[in-house]
Each structure stands twice: as C-alpha cells, then as structure tokens.
Design a protein around this motif. Structure first.
Motif, PDB file in Angstrom:
ATOM      1  N   GLY A   1       9.766 -13.206 -16.844  1.00  0.00           N
ATOM      2  CA  GLY A   1      10.969 -14.031 -16.582  1.00  0.00           C
ATOM      3  C   GLY A   1      10.994 -14.163 -17.874  1.00  0.00           C
ATOM      4  O   GLY A   1      12.538 -14.710 -18.081  1.00  0.00           O
ATOM      5  N   MET A   2      11.347 -13.241 -19.148  1.00  0.00           N
ATOM      6  CA  MET A   2      12.116 -13.777 -20.452  1.00  0.00           C
ATOM      7  C   MET A   2      12.801 -12.849 -20.438  1.00  0.00           C
ATOM      8  O   MET A   2      13.463 -11.332 -19.935  1.00  0.00           O
ATOM      9  CB  MET A   2      11.328 -13.504 -21.530  1.00  0.00           C
ATOM     10  CG  MET A   2       9.076 -14.087 -21.650  1.00  0.00           C
ATOM     11  SD  MET A   2       8.937 -13.362 -23.024  1.00  0.00           S
ATOM     12  CE  MET A   2       9.431 -14.509 -23.997  1.00  0.00           C
ATOM     13  N   ASP A   3      13.933 -13.265 -20.832  1.00  0.00           N
ATOM     14  CA  ASP A   3      15.022 -12.832 -21.650  1.00  0.00           C
ATOM     15  C   ASP A   3      14.896 -11.969 -23.103  1.00  0.00           C
ATOM     16  O   ASP A   3      14.480 -12.432 -23.323  1.00  0.00           O
ATOM     17  CB  ASP A   3      16.343 -13.824 -21.660  1.00  0.00           C
ATOM     18  CG  ASP A   3      16.916 -15.090 -20.709  1.00  0.00           C
ATOM     19  OD1 ASP A   3      16.550 -14.339 -19.576  1.00  0.00           O
ATOM     20  OD2 ASP A   3      16.896 -16.053 -20.600  1.00  0.00           O
ATOM     21  N   VAL A   4      15.499 -10.654 -22.851  1.00  0.00           N
ATOM     22  CA  VAL A   4      15.576  -9.848 -23.843  1.00  0.00           C
ATOM     23  C   VAL A   4      16.920  -9.992 -24.509  1.00  0.00           C
ATOM     24  O   VAL A   4      17.935  -9.533 -23.766  1.00  0.00           O
ATOM     25  CB  VAL A   4      14.977  -9.268 -23.498  1.00  0.00           C
ATOM     26  CG1 VAL A   4      14.859  -8.106 -24.504  1.00  0.00           C
ATOM     27  CG2 VAL A   4      13.853  -8.793 -22.702  1.00  0.00           C
ATOM     28  N   PHE A   5      17.263  -9.450 -25.991  1.00  0.00           N
ATOM     29  CA  PHE A   5      18.382  -9.146 -26.445  1.00  0.00           C
ATOM     30  C   PHE A   5      17.987  -8.317 -27.352  1.00  0.00           C
ATOM     31  O   PHE A   5      16.488  -7.975 -28.151  1.00  0.00           O
ATOM     32  CB  PHE A   5      18.904 -10.248 -27.266  1.00  0.00           C
ATOM     33  CG  PHE A   5      17.847 -11.075 -28.029  1.00  0.00           C
ATOM     34  CD1 PHE A   5      18.129 -11.148 -29.619  1.00  0.00           C
ATOM     35  CD2 PHE A   5      16.918 -12.073 -27.728  1.00  0.00           C
ATOM     36  CE1 PHE A   5      17.557 -11.330 -30.752  1.00  0.00           C
ATOM     37  CE2 PHE A   5      16.495 -12.312 -28.718  1.00  0.00           C
ATOM     38  CZ  PHE A   5      16.557 -12.357 -30.823  1.00  0.00           C
ATOM     39  N   TYR A   6      18.864  -7.179 -27.362  1.00  0.00           N
ATOM     40  CA  TYR A   6      19.137  -6.164 -28.357  1.00  0.00           C
ATOM     41  C   TYR A   6      19.296  -6.054 -29.655  1.00  0.00           C
ATOM     42  O   TYR A   6      20.561  -6.069 -29.437  1.00  0.00           O
ATOM     43  CB  TYR A   6      19.021  -4.848 -27.213  1.00  0.00           C
ATOM     44  CG  TYR A   6      18.280  -4.790 -26.220  1.00  0.00           C
ATOM     45  CD1 TYR A   6      17.497  -4.460 -26.152  1.00  0.00           C
ATOM     46  CD2 TYR A   6      19.209  -5.360 -25.026  1.00  0.00           C
ATOM     47  CE1 TYR A   6      16.554  -3.890 -24.632  1.00  0.00           C
ATOM     48  CE2 TYR A   6      18.058  -5.398 -23.558  1.00  0.00           C
ATOM     49  CZ  TYR A   6      17.565  -5.207 -23.529  1.00  0.00           C
ATOM     50  OH  TYR A   6      16.355  -4.629 -22.322  1.00  0.00           O
ATOM     51  N   GLY A   7      18.858  -4.991 -30.683  1.00  0.00           N
ATOM     52  CA  GLY A   7      19.102  -5.053 -31.663  1.00  0.00           C
ATOM     53  C   GLY A   7      18.801  -3.334 -32.561  1.00  0.00           C
ATOM     54  O   GLY A   7      18.211  -2.872 -31.726  1.00  0.00           O
ATOM     55  N   ILE A   8      19.776  -2.910 -33.023  1.00  0.00           N
ATOM     56  CA  ILE A   8      19.417  -1.627 -33.904  1.00  0.00           C
ATOM     57  C   ILE A   8      20.605  -1.700 -34.911  1.00  0.00           C
ATOM     58  O   ILE A   8      20.857  -2.387 -35.561  1.00  0.00           O
ATOM     59  CB  ILE A   8      20.205  -0.445 -33.004  1.00  0.00           C
ATOM     60  CG1 ILE A   8      19.636   0.726 -33.365  1.00  0.00           C
ATOM     61  CG2 ILE A   8      21.599  -1.131 -33.022  1.00  0.00           C
ATOM     62  CD1 ILE A   8      20.748   2.147 -32.504  1.00  0.00           C
ATOM     63  N   GLN A   9      19.017  -0.565 -35.646  1.00  0.00           N
ATOM     64  CA  GLN A   9      19.701  -0.371 -37.300  1.00  0.00           C
ATOM     65  C   GLN A   9      20.409   0.898 -37.265  1.00  0.00           C
ATOM     66  O   GLN A   9      19.424   1.596 -37.224  1.00  0.00           O
ATOM     67  CB  GLN A   9      17.558  -0.564 -38.244  1.00  0.00           C
ATOM     68  CG  GLN A   9      18.748  -0.636 -39.788  1.00  0.00           C
ATOM     69  CD  GLN A   9      16.821  -0.675 -40.276  1.00  0.00           C
ATOM     70  OE1 GLN A   9      16.219  -1.120 -40.094  1.00  0.00           O
ATOM     71  NE2 GLN A   9      17.058   0.339 -41.260  1.00  0.00           N
ATOM     72  N   LEU A  10      21.384   0.569 -37.757  1.00  0.00           N
ATOM     73  CA  LEU A  10      21.578   1.815 -37.672  1.00  0.00           C
ATOM     74  C   LEU A  10      22.357   2.065 -39.509  1.00  0.00           C
ATOM     75  O   LEU A  10      23.128   1.540 -39.987  1.00  0.00           O
ATOM     76  CB  LEU A  10      23.084   1.990 -37.234  1.00  0.00           C
ATOM     77  CG  LEU A  10      23.297   2.050 -35.250  1.00  0.00           C
ATOM     78  CD1 LEU A  10      24.261   2.254 -35.081  1.00  0.00           C
ATOM     79  CD2 LEU A  10      21.654   3.606 -34.989  1.00  0.00           C
ATOM     80  N   ALA A  11      22.774   3.925 -39.937  1.00  0.00           N
ATOM     81  CA  ALA A  11      23.156   3.542 -40.820  1.00  0.00           C
ATOM     82  C   ALA A  11      24.483   4.359 -40.779  1.00  0.00           C
ATOM     83  O   ALA A  11      24.538   5.601 -40.259  1.00  0.00           O
ATOM     84  CB  ALA A  11      22.603   4.787 -41.677  1.00  0.00           C
ATOM     85  N   LEU A  12      25.664   4.445 -40.906  1.00  0.00           N
ATOM     86  CA  LEU A  12      26.918   4.932 -40.409  1.00  0.00           C
ATOM     87  C   LEU A  12      26.996   6.099 -41.578  1.00  0.00           C
ATOM     88  O   LEU A  12      27.301   5.986 -42.830  1.00  0.00           O
ATOM     89  CB  LEU A  12      27.885   3.869 -40.724  1.00  0.00           C
ATOM     90  CG  LEU A  12      28.128   2.661 -39.516  1.00  0.00           C
ATOM     91  CD1 LEU A  12      29.197   1.514 -40.137  1.00  0.00           C
ATOM     92  CD2 LEU A  12      27.660   2.866 -38.644  1.00  0.00           C
ATOM     93  N   ASN A  13      27.135   7.165 -41.285  1.00  0.00           N
ATOM     94  CA  ASN A  13      27.361   8.556 -41.539  1.00  0.00           C
ATOM     95  C   ASN A  13      28.290   9.334 -40.983  1.00  0.00           C
ATOM     96  O   ASN A  13      27.135   9.976 -40.174  1.00  0.00           O
ATOM     97  CB  ASN A  13      25.790   9.554 -42.624  1.00  0.00           C
ATOM     98  CG  ASN A  13      26.118  10.359 -42.545  1.00  0.00           C
ATOM     99  OD1 ASN A  13      27.018  10.561 -43.354  1.00  0.00           O
ATOM    100  ND2 ASN A  13      24.755  10.597 -43.477  1.00  0.00           N
ATOM    101  N   ASP A  14      29.266   9.977 -41.337  1.00  0.00           N
ATOM    102  CA  ASP A  14      29.765  10.907 -40.575  1.00  0.00           C
ATOM    103  C   ASP A  14      29.383  12.390 -40.768  1.00  0.00           C
ATOM    104  O   ASP A  14      29.293  13.290 -39.965  1.00  0.00           O
ATOM    105  CB  ASP A  14      31.047  11.040 -40.240  1.00  0.00           C
ATOM    106  CG  ASP A  14      31.906   8.762 -39.992  1.00  0.00           C
ATOM    107  OD1 ASP A  14      30.958   9.240 -38.938  1.00  0.00           O
ATOM    108  OD2 ASP A  14      33.007   9.072 -40.415  1.00  0.00           O
ATOM    109  N   ASN A  15      28.789  12.321 -41.523  1.00  0.00           N
ATOM    110  CA  ASN A  15      27.981  14.180 -42.130  1.00  0.00           C
ATOM    111  C   ASN A  15      26.998  13.799 -42.165  1.00  0.00           C
ATOM    112  O   ASN A  15      26.120  14.156 -43.251  1.00  0.00           O
ATOM    113  CB  ASN A  15      29.025  14.094 -43.168  1.00  0.00           C
ATOM    114  CG  ASN A  15      30.209  14.510 -43.482  1.00  0.00           C
ATOM    115  OD1 ASN A  15      30.366  14.022 -43.305  1.00  0.00           O
ATOM    116  ND2 ASN A  15      30.743  12.945 -44.223  1.00  0.00           N
TER     117      ASN A  15
END
Length: 210
Positions: free
Chosen positions: A34-48
C-alpha cells in the motif's frame, strides 16, 4: 522492505539506482504493502562513453580475460561491502579457470539482498575477510583484461575496497571491457540492457563458476 517501512508508519518510499534502472523492475514487481513509490536515478551525462576502459596497445585476441561479477550489500561503495566475487578466466575462447569467494562483510546484510542474490546467509557468515578475498582475486587476475557487465559499477567498487584494505593488488593497471556498453552500442533498439536481458537475447544461461 516496504513491510518494515509500513510498520514504522512510512507512507512513501524512494528508490534510486546508479547509471541504470535495473532496480526499478524489482520494486515494481514486489509487494508494496500500500505504499507509494517514487523513483530516482544518478546519471553521468557523457555522449562518448568508452567501450574499453584503460586500454593498452595489445590486440584483444592476444589477451587472457577474467569475466567477473560481484555481489554487494548495496550500491554505495563508500558504505556498502562486497559479499561475493565470482569469475572465470578465458584464453583462446575457452574457460581455463574459475574463481569464487564468499565474503563476511562484518556488517548486517539486509534480507532483501539475500533474496536478490540467492546467497546463503550461513555461507556469507562463514566467508573469508575482504582483504584475503581481494588478494586471492588479484593473483587470479594477473596479466588479464577484466570484463564485467556494468563494469563502471564493479571495478570502482573493487578498487575502492582494495585501497581501503591495503591489498597487494589495486586493480589500477588492468584494461577493462564493459559488456553493457557493448550491448547498448550494438542493440540500441532494445529497452533493457541488464545481464538478464543480454543472456535472454543471446539465448544463454547464467551459470556459477564450478
């Protein structure tokens, strides 16, 4: 996990992952109580993003490879511990040696980690210490290219604990290949790039070192 939080009168839980969203599906398919879940993510922006980390001048075919995976008590290498190192050594396309160490982290391991990894709590309790495990693994890896799926998680985790425990091998001189990056580069049409997704795509089974 949600059962414990619910018992403590929490109404929401946040879930975050590092460089991928593999953990999200585990929460989505679990009982939320019955709990609400919210999501997060740690990203490093790198096109190469490199396919090979710390490359050397040798031909790939001339190398031995150690294909490895680790299990940990969590995602934060500063706070969490390694509880398993498993690997195989490959030469000329043939597995020539295998390695496995179960490690007592000397901290309490959350039950959901045992559920996720299918490791035996008693076996972990009776495991070796991290310094011994990493010294043994260093000997196993000598002169080899390291290969891992999402290596940018596994290798920094190993290096951090090698440095922290002043082991004989610091793993800083090995070339590293990240199979997840290769998978993403070769199959951009796919939505999932986890190890399970890779093995399903290539019709392979995930096994344990013998």
């Amino acid at each position: 996990m949600t059962k414990v939080l619910k018992h403590r009168n929490h109404k929401m839980v946040g879930v975050t992952d590092i460089e991928n969203i593999q953990g999200f599906t585990q929460i989505k398919n679990s009982k939320r109580n019955g709990m609400d879940v919210f999501y997060g993510i740690q990203l490093a922006l790198n096109d190469n993003q490199p396919l090979i980390l710390y490359p050397n001048d040798s031909l790939l075919a001339d190398n031995k490879y150690v294909v490895l995976d680790i299990e940990t008590t969590g995602l934060n290498r500063e706070e969490d511990k390694i509880i398993q190192i498993a690997a195989v050594k490959i030469e000329n396309g043939v597995v020539i040696e295998s390695f496995e160490r179960l490690i007592n982290p000397e901290i309490e391991v959350p039950q959901f980690i045992y559920d996720l990894t299918h490791l035996d709590p008693k076996a972990i309790e009776n495991g070796v210490n991290i310094k011994e495990a990493l010294n043994d693994f260093g000997e196993f890896c000598k002169g080899a290219v390291l290969v891992a799926h999402n290596a940018q998680f596994d290798i920094p985790f190993i290096r951090h604990h090698a440095e922290l425990n002043q082991t004989n091998e610091t793993y800083i001189n090995h070339t590293v290949i990240d199979t997840m990056v290769f998978f993403q580069a070769n199959h951009p049409e796919l939505k999932k790039f986890s190890l399970e997704a890779l093995t399903r795509f290539y019709h392979k089974k995930i096994g344990r070192p013998s």
